[in-house]
Design a protein around this motif. Structure first.
Motif, PDB file in Angstrom:
ATOM      1  N   LEU A 205      79.552  30.891  54.949  1.00 33.90           N
ATOM      2  CA  LEU A 205      80.132  31.886  54.096  1.00 33.90           C
ATOM      3  C   LEU A 205      80.050  31.334  52.729  1.00 33.90           C
ATOM      4  O   LEU A 205      79.673  31.968  51.784  1.00 33.90           O
TER       5      LEU A 205
ATOM      6  N   VAL B  52      84.545  34.287  57.307  1.00 34.63           N
ATOM      7  CA  VAL B  52      83.510  35.303  57.115  1.00 34.63           C
ATOM      8  C   VAL B  52      83.932  36.549  57.874  1.00 34.63           C
ATOM      9  O   VAL B  52      84.381  36.460  59.008  1.00 34.63           O
TER      10      VAL B  52
ATOM     11  N   THR C 284      78.523  41.208  57.206  1.00 37.73           N
ATOM     12  CA  THR C 284      77.261  41.003  56.515  1.00 37.73           C
ATOM     13  C   THR C 284      76.667  42.311  56.040  1.00 37.73           C
ATOM     14  O   THR C 284      77.100  43.385  56.459  1.00 37.73           O
TER      15      THR C 284
ATOM     16  N   HIS D 190      78.989  35.869  66.396  1.00 39.64           N
ATOM     17  CA  HIS D 190      78.200  36.208  65.224  1.00 39.64           C
ATOM     18  C   HIS D 190      76.705  36.238  65.499  1.00 39.64           C
ATOM     19  O   HIS D 190      76.220  35.717  66.484  1.00 39.64           O
TER      20      HIS D 190
ATOM     21  N   TYR E  25      76.490  37.514  53.413  1.00 40.07           N
ATOM     22  CA  TYR E  25      77.810  37.368  54.018  1.00 40.07           C
ATOM     23  C   TYR E  25      78.885  38.036  53.179  1.00 40.07           C
ATOM     24  O   TYR E  25      78.826  38.024  51.960  1.00 40.07           O
TER      25      TYR E  25
ATOM     26  N   ALA F 118      82.723  37.289  52.656  1.00 37.36           N
ATOM     27  CA  ALA F 118      83.719  36.263  52.953  1.00 37.36           C
ATOM     28  C   ALA F 118      85.043  36.621  52.303  1.00 37.36           C
ATOM     29  O   ALA F 118      85.090  37.371  51.320  1.00 37.36           O
TER      30      ALA F 118
ATOM     31  N   GLU G 161      72.358  34.577  51.807  1.00 37.96           N
ATOM     32  CA  GLU G 161      72.143  33.567  52.832  1.00 37.96           C
ATOM     33  C   GLU G 161      71.863  32.220  52.165  1.00 37.96           C
ATOM     34  O   GLU G 161      70.998  32.112  51.304  1.00 37.96           O
TER      35      GLU G 161
END
Length: 208
Positions: free
Chosen positions: A10, A109, A112, A149, A155, A157, A182
Motif C-alpha cells: 500500500l 489497503v 484497487t 487479495h 492501491y 490505502a 503499483e
C-alpha cells in the motif's frame, strides 16, 4: 511481485509511481489532538513489509517527540494468525490503556483501481468505522487469508487514528485515504506514504 508483498505495500511508491492523498476526515468535535503514546498498526501478511512500514512510521512519530510502539512488538504471531472477537479486541484496548497508550494509528489497503478487489465486501470504500475494534474485526483476515487479495495496479490505502484516551470514547479522530501506483521500491514508497500522511495530519492539527 508476490501478493504478500502487495498487501501493505500500500505504502509503496517509487520511480515513476506516485502517491496521492484523495481525502481526509477529522472529527468535528476535535480542534487539536495531541497523542503522547501511539500504537502503530500496519496490516500486512508479509512480515518484512509490515516491519518496514511500522518501523519507519514509529521513527517519524518519535522525530516529533511522540512515543510510539510497533504492533509487531505487542501482537505475537498467534494473535495475528487467527480471527479475534470483539471481546478480545476490547481486552487489547484495555491493556493498551493500562500501558499508557492514548492512540492507535491503523493502516491498511482497502481496494484497487483495476476492479480486482480483495473480496467482494472490499468494494465498500465509504464504510466509516468509528471504533478501532470494528475496523480491525472487519479487516483482520488480511493477516492470514491467502485468498484475501489479488494483484493490482493501483492501491487505495487508508490510515485511521483512533483515540483510546481515559474518560473519552475510543473513537475515530482522523482518517486519510490515499491512492498509490503499483510500487517499484518498497522503501521509497513507504517514505512517500508516511510523508503525505504526516503532512496532512500536521495541517489539521493532529499529532504532527
Amino acid at each position: 511481485m508476490r501478493p504478500q508483498i502487495l498487501v501493505l505495500c500500500l505504502l509503496l511508491l517509487a520511480g515513476c509511481s506516485s502517491t496521492k492523498l484523495v481525502s481526509t476526515w477529522k472529527s468535528p468535535e476535535i480542534v487539536l489532538f495531541d497523542a503522547y503514546k501511539v500504537l502503530v498498526v500496519g496490516m500486512a501478511q508479509d512480515v518484512n513489509v509490515r516491519t518496514e512500514f511500522e518501523t519507519r512510521l514509529v521513527e517519524k512519530l518519535e522525530e516529533k517527540g511522540v512515543e510510539a510502539v510497533r504492533s509487531l512488538d505487542l501482537f505475537d504471531v498467534e494473535f495475528t494468525s487467527s480471527e479475534k472477537s470483539e471481546e478480545e479486541l476490547s481486552e487489547v484496548e484495555e491493556q493498551l490503556l493500562d500501558k499508557g497508550f492514548d492512540a492507535i494509528l491503523f493502516t491498511k489497503v482497502i481496494g484497487t483501481e483495476n476492479r480486482r478487489t480483495f473480496k467482494e465486501r472490499m468494494n465498500r470504500f465509504n464504510d466509516m468505522y468509528t471504533r478501532f475494534s470494528s475496523d480491525y474485526l472487519e479487516h483482520q483476515d488480511i493477516y492470514y487469508d491467502s485468498e484475501y487479495h489479488k494483484t493490482f495496479n493501483i492501491y487505495t490505502a487508508e490510515t485511521s487514528l483512533y483515540c483510546i484516551c481515559v474518560d473519552k470514547e475510543r473513537e475515530l479522530i482522523w482518517r486519510g485515504n490515499l491512492e498509490i501506483m503499483e510500487p517499484v521500491k518498497v522503501e521509497k514508497t513507504i517514505d512517500s506514504y508516511i510523508k503525505r500522511i504526516a503532512d496532512a495530519m500536521h495541517e489539521q492539527d493532529v499529532i504532527f
